[in-house]
Design a protein around this motif. Structure first.
Motif, short mmCIF file in Angstrom:
data_model
loop_
_atom_site.label_atom_id
_atom_site.label_comp_id
_atom_site.label_asym_id
_atom_site.label_seq_id
_atom_site.Cartn_x
_atom_site.Cartn_y
_atom_site.Cartn_z
N TRP A 83 0.85 -1.19 0.00
CA TRP A 83 0.00 0.00 0.00
C TRP A 83 0.88 1.23 0.00
N PHE A 85 1.67 4.04 1.56
CA PHE A 85 1.35 4.59 2.89
C PHE A 85 1.38 6.11 2.90
N GLN A 88 -1.71 7.41 1.47
CA GLN A 88 -2.84 7.15 2.37
C GLN A 88 -2.84 8.14 3.53
N MET A 89 -1.64 8.38 4.05
CA MET A 89 -1.50 9.31 5.17
C MET A 89 -1.98 10.70 4.78
N ILE A 92 -5.67 10.81 4.68
CA ILE A 92 -6.27 10.90 6.01
C ILE A 92 -6.23 12.34 6.51
N LEU A 106 -13.90 6.78 4.63
CA LEU A 106 -12.45 6.91 4.57
C LEU A 106 -11.81 5.55 4.34
N LYS A 107 -12.31 4.57 5.07
CA LYS A 107 -11.74 3.24 4.97
C LYS A 107 -11.96 2.68 3.56
N LEU A 110 -9.51 4.48 1.27
CA LEU A 110 -8.06 4.31 1.45
C LEU A 110 -7.56 3.02 0.82
N PHE A 111 -8.35 1.95 0.97
CA PHE A 111 -7.86 0.68 0.44
C PHE A 111 -8.51 0.37 -0.89
#
Lengths: 303, 411
Positions: A83, A85, A88-89, A92, A106-107, A110-111
């Protein structure tokens, strides 16, 4: 994209079209691997052309070549997918700054594929424009056993499981070529799922053909001498015998040095191109090289 | 492909059975594969048929020769190709193929089973019985611990084997690049941290850490089985078998080789659970039990063919030999040097060291000694116990330094 070859001869032809001179035994197993859709496990000393086979198959079939170079400590994250990261950060933090950090949304966001970094195994499971890709798993003996066990599932069902996305199954199984230098034994469970072939050093005739296709700038005479000398060298008691790759390198070196024929001096200067261990170089350099060369020349004169 | 596959799959199954008898590990799944592969490749030539079956049945380079031999014996019918082709064409199929298949099976069975298997090495020749005064002051086990292997009676050897099977050879793990979650680790585990944060709606509360995961090293045993070593090597191999089969004892893999006049890899045999069966199989494979010794040339073969395979990942080497060699000492020294350079640690166990007055006089020993990390005795259970302690201590050199000094003085 070209169709799979229909016979052993067609397979040999296809490989020859890519500049790969393939002996009958190898053409047979390549044909079977393509026809039956089984992984092909190639073992042999370093530099006999195992990796080249995969390249030739990919180029011959017009498929994408995906290469997974194995090394100690290779794990699923670097072989299948990872992923992103950092991205993704940021996502967020952006969501937080915007104020509306809805957890589920969000979840879900993100994935997704946007943040997925594809690694070779996952890439090989994806549908490709030109048909199923050729997956080269190179030097399998360099990984550790846990990874080998992980490969078992990937190779028998052609699917990988990513916890966040679920199981991804290849629509069309990739053509898998595994190679090993035999620095350690690969487990039988993995070998059992594959067709096996031991790639040997080529005989003189085939090596001449290889040189003619891979180093055409060398003269016929030089080619014959180089092949005869290397073949002779392989019968010596060496720590690491020269492979085909070394022969090609050497021929190119000699051409670059404007060599017309072999002489003990030229051999001494370029020995580093064919022998890669100090012990071997010490053993062959000097009078031994001259002796081998004179033997080669004598035999050539007789025939 | 005919609807009734006829005798072809049966023949291939028989062939697989012949190969299995010849020692190739072939499961039923491979037979199915082979039939499918032969159907895919077709019968255009004997050579292709050979390569096709080879690709399906062989998975190790050393099995190629066996395969070639069995293939030649099994399919030696000169009419074989026509026969096989007729099997694929139902219209021309005759009635005699079952007979032919039976005959082929019988021939191959004869060819494979007719020659008697190599004889096993003589099982534990009884050493001369020695009367020992077993006084009640020490327990039997205690006395056995320090008793020389060579002086044991048959009963004592049996007891010693039981004790050896309980022995440990502890080892320290090696650090690797591969990581594992560890609360006290130093590397931040971004993946785990983020996943934990997601559980809290993106709030990063605490970081997860990783640390390098330890890995266990491999053990490679090179055991001298020449005549002068026979009473020791048998018991040491018992010990090696125990180490190789103990679960969770540390060593990742244990490779074992025997050498006398030639080198034999007995790793596969050690995997058998029963120690006697394992050593019997190993003995059948190594045909130079109790023969002469050629340490230099055996090590040469090991260095050339095996060292890069089994010493690649930081392996520790146990060399068990008395060092009495007839070969050229210079060559032996060269091979020892290479072995030393490719091993993480080279430990030499020498039963001759049990004598207090041992001095490195033999040329072979003088050639080998400078190239080992550790030199120890291996003549009793107690000495093998000491080995366990020594292997974990990093700088332990055993008797090496003292003997090297003695060698320098004598010069």
């Amino acid at each position: 994209m070209t169709d799979l070859p229909g016979s052993i001869d067609a397979t040999a032809e296809m490989l020859a079209g890519q500049g790969y001179v393939s002996p009958r035994a190898l053409s047979t197993v390549v044909f079977l691997a393509l026809k039956l859709g089984r992984p092909l496990f190639l073992e042999g000393e370093a530099g006999v052309g195992k990796t080249e086979i995969a390249k030739a198959i990919a180029a011959g079939l017009g498929r994408r070549l995906i290469r997974l170079q194995c090394y100690e400590g290779l794990d699923a994250a670097s072989a299948v997918c990872d992923w992103n990261f950092a991205a993704q950060m940021i996502a967020i933090r952006t969501a937080e700054a915007a104020g509306g950090a809805d957890r589920d949304a969000l979840k879900g966001e993100l994935f997704t594929e946007d943040y997925l970094i594809e690694r070779p195994l996952l890439a090989a499971m994806r549908p490709q424009a030109g048909g199923a890709p050729v997956l080269l798993i190179d030097e399998l003996d360099r990984t550790d056993e846990p990874f080998e066990a992980f490969l078992l599932e990937a190779l028998s069902d052609f699917q990988v499981t990513i916890p966040e996305l679920g199981t991804i199954r290849a629509p069309e199984p990739p053509i898998v070529i595994l190679t090993s230098n035999r620095t350690r034994e690969v487990h039988d469970a993995l070998k059992r799922r594959c067709l096996y072939h031991w790639v040997d050093y080529p005989d003189a005739a085939r090596e001449m053909q290889i040189l003619a296709t891979r180093a055409p700038e060398a003269s016929a005479r030089l080619t014959a001498e180089v092949v005869a000398f290397v073949q002779k060298l392989r019968s010596e008691d060496l720590f690491k015998k020269p492979g085909v790759a070394e022969t090609i390198d050497w021929a190119k070196c000699l051409v670059a040095l404007d060599t017309i024929q072999l002489s003990p001096e030229v051999i001494a200067d370029t020995l580093g191109a064919i022998l890669k261990y100090q012990d071997d170089i010490q053993k062959i350099a000097g009078s031994e090289a001259a002796r081998l060369l004179s033997e080669v020349k004598r035999e050539a004169a007789f025939t | 492909m005919p609807h009734d596959p006829g005798a072809l799959p049966r023949n291939i199954a028989h062939f697989a059975r012949a190969l299995r008898r010849a020692g190739l590990p072939i499961g039923p799944g491979r037979v199915v594969d082979a039939v499918r592969a032969v159907e895919a490749a077709g019968f255009t030539s004997r050579g292709d048929f050979y390569h096709t079956l080879m690709a399906c049945f062989v998975s190790r380079p050393e099995h190629r020769a066996v395969f070639a031999q069995v293939f030649r014996l099994f399919w030696r019918d000169p009419q074989f190709l026509e026969h096989m082709m007729s099997l694929l064409l139902p219209a021309v199929r005759g009635v005699q193929e079952d007979k032919a298949a039976e005959a082929a099976e019988r021939r191959a069975a004869e060819a494979l089973l007719g020659e008697s298997l190599p004889l096993l090495p003589q099982a534990e020749e009884p050493p001369p019985e020695i009367e020992i005064d077993a006084r009640a002051t020490a327990s039997g086990e205690e006395r056995l611990r320090t008793l020389d292997f060579e002086l044991m009676s048959n009963d004592e050897i049996a007891e010693a084997k039981r004790m050896l099977a309980r022995l440990d050879l502890p080892v320290k793990p090696l650090a690797t690049r591969r990581g594992a979650p560890d609360a006290r680790g130093r590397l931040i585990d971004a993946r785990a941290s983020l996943r934990a944060a997601l559980r809290r709606g993106g709030e990063m509360q605490r970081l997860s850490y990783r640390a390098p995961r330890p890995r266990w090293p491999n053990l490679v045993v090179l055991c001298d089985i020449s005549g002068s070593m026979s009473s020791y090597s048998r018991l040491v191999l018992h010990f090696v078998h125990a180490v190789a089969n103990r679960k969770g004892q540390g060593w990742a893999r244990v490779h074992a080789f025997t050498f006398g006049t030639r080198l034999t890899n007995i790793t596969r045999h050690l995997a058998r659970r029963d120690v006697d069966a394992a050593l019997k199989a190993a003995g059948a494979e190594a045909q130079d039990w109790s023969g002469g010794t050629r340490i230099g040339s055996s090590l040469h073969v090991f260095n050339r063919d095996w060292s890069r395979r089994v010493l690649g990942q930081g392996a520790v080497v146990l060399l068990i030999s008395d060092g009495l060699d007839r070969d050229d000492p210079a060559a032996l020294s060269r091979e020892m040097q290479r072995l030393h350079l490719s091993a993480r640690r080279l430990i030499w166990l020498n039963p001759l060291l049990r004598w207090d007055g041992f001095a490195p006089k033999a040329a072979g020993i003088r050639a080998m000694l400078p190239h080992v990390d550790c030199f120890r005795a291996a003549h009793s259970i107690a000495s093998l116990e000491d080995l366990g302690a020594a292997i974990t201590a990093a700088g332990d050199a055993g008797e090496r330094d003292r003997l090297l000094a003695a060698m320098a003085d004598a010069r």
